[in-house]
Design an enzyme around this catalytic site. Structure first.
Site, mmCIF file in Angstrom:
data_model
loop_
_atom_site.group_PDB
_atom_site.id
_atom_site.type_symbol
_atom_site.label_atom_id
_atom_site.label_comp_id
_atom_site.label_asym_id
_atom_site.label_seq_id
_atom_site.Cartn_x
_atom_site.Cartn_y
_atom_site.Cartn_z
ATOM 1 N N ASP A 1 0.889 -1.174 -0.004
ATOM 2 C CA ASP A 1 0.011 -0.029 -0.135
ATOM 3 C C ASP A 1 0.976 1.209 0.143
ATOM 4 O O ASP A 1 1.347 1.640 1.000
ATOM 5 C CB ASP A 1 -1.040 0.048 1.133
ATOM 6 C CG ASP A 1 -1.936 1.291 0.960
ATOM 7 O OD1 ASP A 1 -1.790 2.158 0.427
ATOM 8 O OD2 ASP A 1 -2.686 1.217 2.081
ATOM 9 N N HIS B 1 0.499 7.976 4.002
ATOM 10 C CA HIS B 1 1.076 7.183 5.051
ATOM 11 C C HIS B 1 2.508 7.728 4.974
ATOM 12 O O HIS B 1 3.424 7.340 5.918
ATOM 13 C CB HIS B 1 1.016 5.859 4.937
ATOM 14 C CG HIS B 1 -0.505 5.475 4.872
ATOM 15 N ND1 HIS B 1 -1.360 5.653 5.651
ATOM 16 C CD2 HIS B 1 -1.086 4.939 3.741
ATOM 17 C CE1 HIS B 1 -2.564 5.184 5.318
ATOM 18 N NE2 HIS B 1 -2.352 4.632 4.267
ATOM 19 N N ILE C 1 -0.427 9.389 8.403
ATOM 20 C CA ILE C 1 -0.920 8.457 9.712
ATOM 21 C C ILE C 1 -0.525 7.215 9.028
ATOM 22 O O ILE C 1 -0.320 6.824 8.099
ATOM 23 C CB ILE C 1 -2.559 8.793 9.620
ATOM 24 C CG1 ILE C 1 -3.186 8.514 8.094
ATOM 25 C CG2 ILE C 1 -2.857 9.989 10.224
ATOM 26 C CD1 ILE C 1 -4.820 8.313 8.229
ATOM 27 N N GLY D 1 -4.246 1.661 8.040
ATOM 28 C CA GLY D 1 -5.285 0.953 8.997
ATOM 29 C C GLY D 1 -4.873 -0.555 8.673
ATOM 30 O O GLY D 1 -4.842 -1.269 10.081
HETATM 31 O O1 HDC Z 1 -14.170 6.703 12.282
HETATM 32 C C1 HDC Z 1 -13.509 7.917 11.797
HETATM 33 C C2 HDC Z 1 -12.055 7.494 11.474
HETATM 34 O O2 HDC Z 1 -11.308 8.507 11.541
HETATM 35 N N1 HDC Z 1 -11.732 6.199 11.478
HETATM 36 C C3 HDC Z 1 -10.284 5.910 11.160
HETATM 37 C C4 HDC Z 1 -10.066 5.972 9.847
HETATM 38 C C5 HDC Z 1 -8.219 5.482 9.938
HETATM 39 O O3 HDC Z 1 -7.560 5.896 10.078
HETATM 40 N N2 HDC Z 1 -8.246 4.476 8.574
HETATM 41 C C6 HDC Z 1 -7.037 3.857 8.518
HETATM 42 C C7 HDC Z 1 -5.948 4.793 7.787
HETATM 43 S S1 HDC Z 1 -6.543 5.344 6.108
HETATM 44 C C8 HDC Z 1 -5.919 4.069 5.134
HETATM 45 O O4 HDC Z 1 -5.348 3.207 5.627
HETATM 46 C C9 HDC Z 1 -5.886 4.240 3.763
HETATM 47 C C10 HDC Z 1 -5.475 3.098 2.986
HETATM 48 O O5 HDC Z 1 -4.396 3.459 2.415
HETATM 49 C C11 HDC Z 1 -6.053 2.690 1.774
HETATM 50 C C12 HDC Z 1 -7.433 2.103 1.918
HETATM 51 C C13 HDC Z 1 -7.147 0.674 1.277
HETATM 52 C C14 HDC Z 1 -8.496 0.062 1.097
HETATM 53 C C15 HDC Z 1 -8.101 -1.640 0.640
HETATM 54 C C16 HDC Z 1 -8.323 -1.840 -0.778
HETATM 55 C C17 HDC Z 1 -7.898 -3.218 -1.234
HETATM 56 C C18 HDC Z 1 -14.271 8.144 10.476
HETATM 57 C C19 HDC Z 1 -13.793 9.474 9.697
HETATM 58 C C20 HDC Z 1 -14.138 7.053 9.377
HETATM 59 C C21 HDC Z 1 -15.670 8.246 10.591
HETATM 60 O O6 HDC Z 1 -16.080 9.106 11.685
HETATM 61 P P1 HDC Z 1 -17.240 9.929 11.634
HETATM 62 O O7 HDC Z 1 -17.366 10.867 10.476
HETATM 63 O O8 HDC Z 1 -17.217 10.608 12.953
HETATM 64 O O9 HDC Z 1 -18.297 9.165 11.292
HETATM 65 P P2 HDC Z 1 -19.814 8.935 12.526
HETATM 66 O O10 HDC Z 1 -20.643 10.181 12.328
HETATM 67 O O11 HDC Z 1 -19.312 8.271 13.527
HETATM 68 O O12 HDC Z 1 -20.610 8.008 11.595
HETATM 69 C C22 HDC Z 1 -21.084 8.249 10.332
HETATM 70 C C23 HDC Z 1 -21.703 7.173 9.651
HETATM 71 O O13 HDC Z 1 -20.755 6.263 8.934
HETATM 72 C C24 HDC Z 1 -20.696 5.032 9.631
HETATM 73 N N3 HDC Z 1 -19.045 4.707 9.911
HETATM 74 C C25 HDC Z 1 -18.429 5.543 11.009
HETATM 75 N N4 HDC Z 1 -17.051 5.097 11.048
HETATM 76 C C26 HDC Z 1 -17.011 4.132 9.943
HETATM 77 C C27 HDC Z 1 -18.283 4.008 9.383
HETATM 78 N N5 HDC Z 1 -18.311 3.208 8.282
HETATM 79 C C28 HDC Z 1 -17.388 2.412 7.958
HETATM 80 N N6 HDC Z 1 -16.274 2.433 8.403
HETATM 81 C C29 HDC Z 1 -16.159 3.352 9.650
HETATM 82 N N7 HDC Z 1 -14.820 3.272 10.160
HETATM 83 C C30 HDC Z 1 -21.257 5.203 10.707
HETATM 84 O O14 HDC Z 1 -21.997 3.809 11.270
HETATM 85 C C31 HDC Z 1 -22.349 6.053 10.410
HETATM 86 O O15 HDC Z 1 -23.391 5.509 9.733
HETATM 87 P P3 HDC Z 1 -24.907 5.210 10.128
HETATM 88 O O16 HDC Z 1 -25.442 6.474 10.604
HETATM 89 O O17 HDC Z 1 -25.515 4.603 8.961
HETATM 90 O O18 HDC Z 1 -24.431 4.340 11.432
#
Ligand code: HDC
Length: 279
Positions: free
Chosen positions: A182, A187, A202, A205
């Site tokens: 990745d 990152h 960051i 994940g």
């Molecule tokens: O939870 C927040 C956040 O910041 N999470 C951490 C994200 C992170 O650090 N991820 C890892 C690093 S990024 C990465 O590694 C990218 C990588 O290089 C590429 C990916 C490759 C993929 C693979 C391909 C092969 C955040 C921002 C995600 C959400 O927070 P909020 O905006 O505050 O959300 P919230 O208001 O709590 O919820 C809104 C609706 O969204 C749903 N939800 C929340 N967190 C979720 C999520 N859905 C999926 N995944 C999550 N992590 C909630 O359930 C809510 O929906 P609903 O109202 O329907 O319940």
């Protein structure tokens, strides 16, 4: 029919992956190819799909797509065949599973099946959910489907955790982890991460997924599948605390960033391979 992507790997890729999720030089089965128990951590199953080219563009699926705004939201991995080979030629077939409209974000789920190129046997199945900030409000369905273990949100019991494993990541964790596949600049490149809202690049994940999965393995043994939600970001150098509860044949877990007290993985679970005994 979707086009498959070949992923060929050997002991060097295995050791690099293991180091990327924090293997120590003293963990000989994970860092020394001549050790009689040489092996790869099971979360390696997320790596072969990385170079797979999906049969769609995110641009065409959600509005205002920007790679800087994309975060990894959830991951499900099923290991369909043990032992996991330490060298192999695999083929991954990607497909689009679903798209959700969360208003402030668009959520896209991709599924990948990874098979052995020689035998055709299934080795890994993955579902990866990406959370794309600013790409919602397109009139789509806010809720996704129920696909059993792949979509389960595990609830920790009320009691104190049965086990906690703590591990400090290193400042170089993402710089090493990215070499397993990745190469997302989020990152490593501060200019890129800044546009996404992060002063410091960051951690992947899937890197802290791997570290937590390693803690589950060390404590309870091999698992058939593992599912996590990425609840918060992690900076390279921060300390992870994996809190685990054994509930039947499943290890329910969550991971906390010690320095902030916030969860980075929530609602997670791993279904143990056989009766919970170590292999
Ligand atoms: O939870 C927040 C956040 O910041 N999470 C951490 C994200 C992170 O650090 N991820 C890892 C690093 S990024 C990465 O590694 C990218 C990588 O290089 C590429 C990916 C490759 C993929 C693979 C391909 C092969 C955040 C921002 C995600 C959400 O927070 P909020 O905006 O505050 O959300 P919230 O208001 O709590 O919820 C809104 C609706 O969204 C749903 N939800 C929340 N967190 C979720 C999520 N859905 C999926 N995944 C999550 N992590 C909630 O359930 C809510 O929906 P609903 O109202 O329907 O319940």
């Amino acid at each position: 029919k979707a086009q498959g992507s070949v992923f060929q790997y050997d002991d060097k890729d295995v050791i690099l992956y293991n180091l990327g999720i924090g293997a120590k030089r003293t963990d000989l089965p994970f860092v020394f190819e001549n050790n009689e128990n040489f092996q790869v951590y099971p979360t390696f199953g997320v790596i072969p799909p990385f170079n797979a080219v999906p049969p769609y563009n995110l641009d065409d699926i959600v509005p205002n797509f920007s790679p800087m705004m994309l975060l990894h939201g959830e991951q499900f991995l099923e290991i369909r065949k043990y032992p996991i080979p330490t060298e192999a030629k695999l083929i991954t077939y990607p497909k689009l599973i679903e798209v959700m409209d969360k208003g402030a974000a668009g959520v896209v789920v991709q599924g990948t099946t990874t098979v052995d190129a020689n035998t055709g046997e299934d080795i890994f199945y993955n579902e990866s959910t990406v959370f794309i900030r600013g790409s919602g409000k397109f009139g789509g369905n806010p809720k996704g489907g129920n696909r059993g273990a792949a979509t389960a949100i595990h609830k920790p019991p009320q009691r104190a955790p049965d086990a906690v494993v703590e591990e400090k990541t290193t400042e170089e964790q993402a710089a090493i982890y990215r070499l397993s596949g990745d190469r997302n600049p989020l990152h490593i490149d501060p200019e890129f991460s800044k546009v996404g809202g992060f002063e410091v690049p960051i951690l992947h994940g899937l890197c802290f997924f791997g570290i937590s999965g390693k803690h589950v393995l060390q404590t309870y043994g091999q698992y058939k599948n593992i599912k996590v939600r990425f609840a918060g970001t992690v900076l390279p150098g921060q300390t992870l605390q994996t809190e685990m509860w054994k509930v039947g044949n499943t290890v329910v877990f969550q991971t906390r960033v010690k320095e902030t007290g916030k969860l980075c993985i929530s609602g997670a679970g791993a279904e143990l391979l056989g009766g919970g005994s170590k292999l």
